[in-house]
Design a protein around this motif. Structure first.
Motif, PDB file in Angstrom:
ATOM      1  N   ARG A 155       0.844  -1.209   0.000  1.00 24.53           N
ATOM      2  CA  ARG A 155       0.000   0.000   0.000  1.00 24.53           C
ATOM      3  C   ARG A 155       0.870   1.246   0.000  1.00 24.53           C
ATOM      4  NH1 ARG A 155      -4.706   1.344   4.519  1.00 24.53           N
ATOM      5  NH2 ARG A 155      -5.511   3.239   3.559  1.00 24.53           N
ATOM      6  N   VAL A 156       0.401   2.280  -0.690  1.00 28.06           N
ATOM      7  CA  VAL A 156       1.041   3.591  -0.684  1.00 28.06           C
ATOM      8  C   VAL A 156       0.121   4.539   0.076  1.00 28.06           C
ATOM      9  CG1 VAL A 156       2.004   5.437  -2.096  1.00 28.06           C
ATOM     10  CG2 VAL A 156       2.082   3.081  -2.922  1.00 28.06           C
ATOM     11  N   HIS A 157       0.670   5.264   1.047  1.00 27.27           N
ATOM     12  CA  HIS A 157      -0.140   6.093   1.943  1.00 27.27           C
ATOM     13  C   HIS A 157      -0.035   7.578   1.578  1.00 27.27           C
ATOM     14  CE1 HIS A 157      -0.639   2.699   4.800  1.00 27.27           C
ATOM     15  NE2 HIS A 157       0.566   2.387   4.379  1.00 27.27           N
ATOM     16  N   PHE A 158      -1.177   8.261   1.625  1.00 32.96           N
ATOM     17  CA  PHE A 158      -1.241   9.700   1.354  1.00 32.96           C
ATOM     18  C   PHE A 158      -2.044  10.376   2.469  1.00 32.96           C
ATOM     19  CE2 PHE A 158      -0.951   7.482  -2.711  1.00 32.96           C
ATOM     20  CZ  PHE A 158       0.148   8.107  -3.283  1.00 32.96           C
ATOM     21  N   GLU A 159      -1.577  10.237   3.691  1.00 31.36           N
ATOM     22  CA  GLU A 159      -2.358  10.653   4.850  1.00 31.36           C
ATOM     23  C   GLU A 159      -2.489  12.169   4.960  1.00 31.36           C
ATOM     24  OE1 GLU A 159      -0.168   8.529   7.752  1.00 31.36           O
ATOM     25  OE2 GLU A 159      -0.977   6.583   7.142  1.00 31.36           O
ATOM     26  N   LYS A 160      -1.424  12.906   4.687  1.00 30.32           N
ATOM     27  CA  LYS A 160      -1.507  14.362   4.748  1.00 30.32           C
ATOM     28  C   LYS A 160      -2.430  14.909   3.672  1.00 30.32           C
ATOM     29  CE  LYS A 160       3.058  15.067   6.819  1.00 30.32           C
ATOM     30  NZ  LYS A 160       4.422  15.634   6.635  1.00 30.32           N
ATOM     31  N   TYR A 161      -2.365  14.333   2.499  1.00 31.96           N
ATOM     32  CA  TYR A 161      -3.275  14.741   1.421  1.00 31.96           C
ATOM     33  C   TYR A 161      -4.721  14.478   1.825  1.00 31.96           C
ATOM     34  CZ  TYR A 161      -5.795  14.605  -3.022  1.00 31.96           C
ATOM     35  OH  TYR A 161      -6.716  14.812  -4.024  1.00 31.96           O
ATOM     36  N   ASN A 162      -4.979  13.319   2.422  1.00 31.07           N
ATOM     37  CA  ASN A 162      -6.343  12.979   2.840  1.00 31.07           C
ATOM     38  C   ASN A 162      -6.865  13.949   3.896  1.00 31.07           C
ATOM     39  OD1 ASN A 162      -6.418  10.803   1.111  1.00 31.07           O
ATOM     40  ND2 ASN A 162      -5.898   9.295   2.680  1.00 31.07           N
ATOM     41  N   GLN A 163      -5.997  14.349   4.823  1.00 33.73           N
ATOM     42  CA  GLN A 163      -6.419  15.289   5.858  1.00 33.73           C
ATOM     43  C   GLN A 163      -6.799  16.638   5.269  1.00 33.73           C
ATOM     44  OE1 GLN A 163      -3.167  15.412   8.656  1.00 33.73           O
ATOM     45  NE2 GLN A 163      -3.511  13.330   9.393  1.00 33.73           N
ATOM     46  N   ARG A 164      -6.097  17.048   4.231  1.00 34.11           N
ATOM     47  CA  ARG A 164      -6.351  18.369   3.657  1.00 34.11           C
ATOM     48  C   ARG A 164      -7.484  18.369   2.646  1.00 34.11           C
ATOM     49  NH1 ARG A 164      -1.899  22.438   0.788  1.00 34.11           N
ATOM     50  NH2 ARG A 164      -3.370  24.135   0.372  1.00 34.11           N
ATOM     51  N   PHE A 165      -7.540  17.325   1.809  1.00 37.06           N
ATOM     52  CA  PHE A 165      -8.503  17.343   0.709  1.00 37.06           C
ATOM     53  C   PHE A 165      -9.556  16.240   0.773  1.00 37.06           C
ATOM     54  CE2 PHE A 165      -4.570  19.205  -1.053  1.00 37.06           C
ATOM     55  CZ  PHE A 165      -5.058  20.448  -1.448  1.00 37.06           C
ATOM     56  N   GLY A 166      -9.323  15.209   1.613  1.00 37.75           N
ATOM     57  CA  GLY A 166     -10.231  14.070   1.620  1.00 37.75           C
ATOM     58  C   GLY A 166     -11.630  14.388   2.096  1.00 37.75           C
ATOM     59  N   GLY A 167     -11.782  15.455   2.891  1.00 34.94           N
ATOM     60  CA  GLY A 167     -13.095  15.814   3.389  1.00 34.94           C
ATOM     61  C   GLY A 167     -13.596  17.153   2.903  1.00 34.94           C
ATOM     62  N   ASP A 168     -13.053  17.639   1.773  1.00 34.86           N
ATOM     63  CA  ASP A 168     -13.441  18.969   1.288  1.00 34.86           C
ATOM     64  C   ASP A 168     -14.718  18.960   0.464  1.00 34.86           C
ATOM     65  OD1 ASP A 168     -12.650  17.804  -1.063  1.00 34.86           O
ATOM     66  OD2 ASP A 168     -11.070  19.258  -1.541  1.00 34.86           O
ATOM     67  N   GLY A 169     -15.308  17.775   0.271  1.00 35.06           N
ATOM     68  CA  GLY A 169     -16.542  17.676  -0.491  1.00 35.06           C
ATOM     69  C   GLY A 169     -16.343  17.594  -1.989  1.00 35.06           C
ATOM     70  N   LEU A 170     -15.122  17.768  -2.442  1.00 32.72           N
ATOM     71  CA  LEU A 170     -14.822  17.718  -3.872  1.00 32.72           C
ATOM     72  C   LEU A 170     -13.983  16.502  -4.258  1.00 32.72           C
ATOM     73  CD1 LEU A 170     -13.898  21.482  -4.448  1.00 32.72           C
ATOM     74  CD2 LEU A 170     -16.083  20.358  -4.949  1.00 32.72           C
ATOM     75  N   HIS A 171     -13.172  16.040  -3.322  1.00 31.67           N
ATOM     76  CA  HIS A 171     -12.253  14.950  -3.628  1.00 31.67           C
ATOM     77  C   HIS A 171     -12.440  13.797  -2.645  1.00 31.67           C
ATOM     78  CE1 HIS A 171     -10.303  18.730  -4.975  1.00 31.67           C
ATOM     79  NE2 HIS A 171     -10.033  18.008  -6.052  1.00 31.67           N
ATOM     80  N   GLU A 172     -12.181  12.589  -3.135  1.00 29.50           N
ATOM     81  CA  GLU A 172     -12.256  11.404  -2.286  1.00 29.50           C
ATOM     82  C   GLU A 172     -10.927  11.185  -1.572  1.00 29.50           C
ATOM     83  OE1 GLU A 172     -14.437   7.886  -4.153  1.00 29.50           O
ATOM     84  OE2 GLU A 172     -13.658   8.961  -5.904  1.00 29.50           O
ATOM     85  N   PRO A 173     -10.965  10.676  -0.345  1.00 34.16           N
ATOM     86  CA  PRO A 173      -9.699  10.303   0.298  1.00 34.16           C
ATOM     87  C   PRO A 173      -9.074   9.111  -0.413  1.00 34.16           C
ATOM     88  CG  PRO A 173     -11.573   9.568   1.612  1.00 34.16           C
ATOM     89  CD  PRO A 173     -12.141  10.430   0.515  1.00 34.16           C
ATOM     90  N   LEU A 174      -7.763   9.094  -0.463  1.00 38.65           N
ATOM     91  CA  LEU A 174      -7.051   8.009  -1.141  1.00 38.65           C
ATOM     92  C   LEU A 174      -6.800   6.872  -0.161  1.00 38.65           C
ATOM     93  CD1 LEU A 174      -4.507  10.096  -3.247  1.00 38.65           C
ATOM     94  CD2 LEU A 174      -6.803   9.311  -3.873  1.00 38.65           C
ATOM     95  N   ASP A 175      -7.885   6.219   0.254  1.00 34.84           N
ATOM     96  CA  ASP A 175      -7.748   5.107   1.190  1.00 34.84           C
ATOM     97  C   ASP A 175      -8.092   3.761   0.571  1.00 34.84           C
ATOM     98  OD1 ASP A 175     -10.493   5.251   0.939  1.00 34.84           O
ATOM     99  OD2 ASP A 175     -10.844   5.931   2.996  1.00 34.84           O
ATOM    100  N   TRP A 176      -8.759   3.741  -0.589  1.00 32.17           N
ATOM    101  CA  TRP A 176      -9.042   2.536  -1.366  1.00 32.17           C
ATOM    102  C   TRP A 176      -9.811   1.487  -0.570  1.00 32.17           C
ATOM    103  CZ3 TRP A 176      -8.124   4.106  -6.032  1.00 32.17           C
ATOM    104  CH2 TRP A 176      -7.049   4.971  -6.291  1.00 32.17           C
ATOM    105  N   THR A 177     -10.653   1.951   0.348  1.00 37.19           N
ATOM    106  CA  THR A 177     -11.423   1.005   1.160  1.00 37.19           C
ATOM    107  C   THR A 177     -12.327   0.129   0.300  1.00 37.19           C
ATOM    108  OG1 THR A 177     -11.408   2.581   3.002  1.00 37.19           O
ATOM    109  CG2 THR A 177     -13.052   0.814   3.057  1.00 37.19           C
TER     110      THR A 177
END
Length: 347
Positions: free
Chosen positions: A257-279
């Protein structure tokens, strides 16, 4: 891609350079062609390209290219026209052991190299690797006991935190700041049996890894558990002196797995972009590993005996003192899945 064929949808995005978190496709714009006729005529409009990431999985058998040997969760970033059924159309041009499992829209400035916070790798190995050195080097009846598994996990946990890993790669000196790497977790899961042979999977998550670092981390723990090396060599390996650290075979190494945790914190909940968690893609990832990656590791281990051959080299290593100029006897174990042998970063 297999056979050097590039899917039409990606034809204008040849890979330009390697990144730590995956490949980065560089956009190469071409000027619009002028339409014959009057000066007022405009060229036909095209749909805008969008920045996306693709979740890739591939078995190392017959594939060479990205970091590591096999991958269940590689991530690449590129710009494409988001045509209908784009994933099915890309996969139709790929062999079955290379799959695109997911797609997500990302911000225009997203770069899979620069935005990667950490990576998780797994290393699958037959458990007879942990049998005591006095036992047959390839005893298929061996089963990992709860006590030995506990010892393995106690040793693997010692890697957690920041350490100087210059002895775990050939690329760094003991005083280079970049030799210090941060490991978030490392542990061995419960063993399982495949084709009568017991295997276990070691997982390690770190901010970044140097060439061969993971294979040497595994190799040193195996040497200690088998009784070839004292536990004190583990801490000594983080010092400035040169320590002889064996390198385990590359066969079982998989990018999990490749992690993008800082990106998810900033953009994952902005209503425009999905978090990169691949659930939602976890089922596909698991199915791909079970169908292509694990069977390939099992069959290749049986055919080529890479682990058993490597275990026979452990008595050659000198674990008792400084190993000036010690030969890396683990580097020449043959296997068709060696690939680039990169565990992660090669900086």
């Amino acid at each position: 891609m297999a056979g050097n064929k590039v899917p039409p949808v990606l034809a204008s995005h040849q890979p330009d350079r390697k990144g730590r978190g995956g490949w980065v496709w560089e956009e190469k714009e071409h000027p619009a062609k002028r339409v014959k006729g009057g000066e007022d005529e405009e060229p036909p409009r095209k749909l805008p390209k969008r920045k996306i990431v693709l979740l890739m999985a591939y078995s190392g058998k017959g594939y060479h290219g990205m970091q590591g040997v096999s991958a269940a969760g590689q991530v690449v970033s590129l710009k494409v026209w988001l045509i209908d059924d784009i994933l099915d159309k890309i996969n139709s041009h790929l062999p079955s052991h290379i799959r695109i499992l997911g797609l997500k829209r990302v911000t225009g400035g997203f770069n899979s190299k620069n935005k990667c916070d950490a990576r998780t790798y797994c290393y699958m190995l037959p458990t007879f690797a942990f049998a005591h050195k006095d036992r047959d080097v390839q005893d298929e009846s061996y089963r990992l006991s709860a006590e030995t598994l506990q010892q393995v996990n106690r040793l693997l946990a010692c890697y957690k935190g920041t350490h100087n890993f210059h002895n775990f790669t050939s690329q760094k000196g003991p005083r280079e700041p970049s030799a210090r790497r941060y490991i978030l977790e490392m542990y061995c899961e419960e063993p399982f049996v495949r084709e009568g042979l017991e295997f276990a999977v070691i997982k390690v998550k770190g901010q970044s890894f140097m060439m061969h670092q993971i294979r040497k981390m595994v190799g040193l723990v195996v040497a200690i558990v088998k009784g070839y090396a004292p536990e004190s060599v583990l801490e000594r390996s983080w010092g400035e002196e040169k320590v002889d650290v064996p390198k385990a075979p590359g066969l079982g190494l998989v990018l999990e797995r490749v992690h993008f945790e800082k990106y998810n914190q900033r953009f994952g909940g902005d209503g425009l972009h999905e978090p990169l968690d691949w659930t939602q893609e976890e089922g596909k990832v698991t199915a791909f590993k079970e169908q292509y990656i694990y069977p390939t590791i099992v069959s290749t281990e049986r055919d080529e005996r890479s682990m058993a051959q490597w275990l026979n080299t452990l008595p050659i290593h000198n674990f008792s003192g400084t190993a000036l100029g010690a030969a890396d006897t683990g580097a020449k174990v043959p296997t068709s899945l060696e690939g680039s042998e990169g565990d992660g970063d090669t900086d």
